[in-house]
Design a protein around this motif. Structure first.
Motif, PDB file in Angstrom:
ATOM      1  N   LYS A  13      -4.947   3.493  -1.984  1.00 43.63           N
ATOM      2  CA  LYS A  13      -3.836   2.685  -2.232  1.00 43.63           C
ATOM      3  C   LYS A  13      -2.630   3.386  -1.532  1.00 43.63           C
ATOM      4  CE  LYS A  13      -4.457   1.012  -7.012  1.00 43.63           C
ATOM      5  NZ  LYS A  13      -4.274   0.916  -8.279  1.00 43.63           N
ATOM      6  N   THR A  14      -2.527   4.743  -1.243  1.00 42.39           N
ATOM      7  CA  THR A  14      -1.362   5.185  -0.615  1.00 42.39           C
ATOM      8  C   THR A  14      -1.547   5.017   0.906  1.00 42.39           C
ATOM      9  OG1 THR A  14      -1.257   6.886  -2.119  1.00 42.39           O
ATOM     10  CG2 THR A  14      -0.323   7.313   0.078  1.00 42.39           C
ATOM     11  N   VAL A  15      -2.811   4.812   1.360  1.00 40.97           N
ATOM     12  CA  VAL A  15      -3.078   4.735   2.639  1.00 40.97           C
ATOM     13  C   VAL A  15      -2.807   3.143   3.016  1.00 40.97           C
ATOM     14  CG1 VAL A  15      -5.006   4.218   4.559  1.00 40.97           C
ATOM     15  CG2 VAL A  15      -4.900   6.473   3.222  1.00 40.97           C
ATOM     16  N   LYS A  16      -3.258   2.328   2.040  1.00 42.37           N
ATOM     17  CA  LYS A  16      -2.904   0.682   2.260  1.00 42.37           C
ATOM     18  C   LYS A  16      -1.595   0.868   2.361  1.00 42.37           C
ATOM     19  CE  LYS A  16      -4.001  -3.609   0.476  1.00 42.37           C
ATOM     20  NZ  LYS A  16      -4.952  -4.483  -0.892  1.00 42.37           N
ATOM     21  N   THR A  17      -0.638   1.167   1.350  1.00 43.08           N
ATOM     22  CA  THR A  17       0.896   1.074   1.288  1.00 43.08           C
ATOM     23  C   THR A  17       1.298   1.602   2.821  1.00 43.08           C
ATOM     24  OG1 THR A  17       0.614   1.330  -1.163  1.00 43.08           O
ATOM     25  CG2 THR A  17       2.749   1.449  -0.067  1.00 43.08           C
ATOM     26  N   CYS A  18       0.974   2.607   3.113  1.00 45.48           N
ATOM     27  CA  CYS A  18       1.642   3.242   4.461  1.00 45.48           C
ATOM     28  C   CYS A  18       1.460   2.349   5.467  1.00 45.48           C
ATOM     29  CB  CYS A  18       1.169   4.736   4.589  1.00 45.48           C
ATOM     30  SG  CYS A  18       1.914   5.918   3.594  1.00 45.48           S
ATOM     31  N   GLY A  19      -0.114   1.652   5.705  1.00 46.33           N
ATOM     32  CA  GLY A  19      -0.339   0.903   6.633  1.00 46.33           C
ATOM     33  C   GLY A  19       0.737  -0.377   6.672  1.00 46.33           C
ATOM     34  N   LEU A  20       0.753  -0.921   5.418  1.00 48.08           N
ATOM     35  CA  LEU A  20       1.586  -2.087   5.279  1.00 48.08           C
ATOM     36  C   LEU A  20       3.480  -1.841   5.758  1.00 48.08           C
ATOM     37  CD1 LEU A  20       0.459  -3.541   1.807  1.00 48.08           C
ATOM     38  CD2 LEU A  20       0.065  -4.522   3.945  1.00 48.08           C
TER      39      LEU A  20
END
Length: 88
Positions: A13-20
């Motif tokens: 979830k952290t990686v996905k949020t940073c990507g967004l």
């Protein structure tokens, strides 16, 4: 109660949020400039860390190995000058 659920934070979830966030910042012109400047500053700061780690050992080796005073003075100057240039 549906609103009282405890949210779980995971690495995915952290990686996905940073990507967004990066995708959003990249879509704006100022965001691209910000990302490029931050990346360059990360490289420069990593370079300074390497220099701060390596230069004192090289100075000690020069002082122990031979009496090459000119090289030792240059490296000492670099070790004193680089922190000043990093803050400027």
């Amino acid at each position: 109660m549906a609103g009282s659920e405890k949210r779980e934070q995971t690495l995915s979830k952290t990686v996905k949020t940073c990507g967004l966030m990066l995708k959003f910042a990249w879509s704006v012109r100022e965001g691209r400039l910000f990302i490029v400047i931050k990346a360059l500053m990360a490289v420069v700061n990593a370079g300074f860390s390497v220099i701060y780690t390596v230069i004192p050992g090289v100075i000690i080796n020069e002082l122990i190995d031979e009496a090459r005073i000119l090289i030792s003075r240059f490296m000492s100057f670099c070790s004193f000058y680089l922190p000043l240039s990093a803050t400027a």
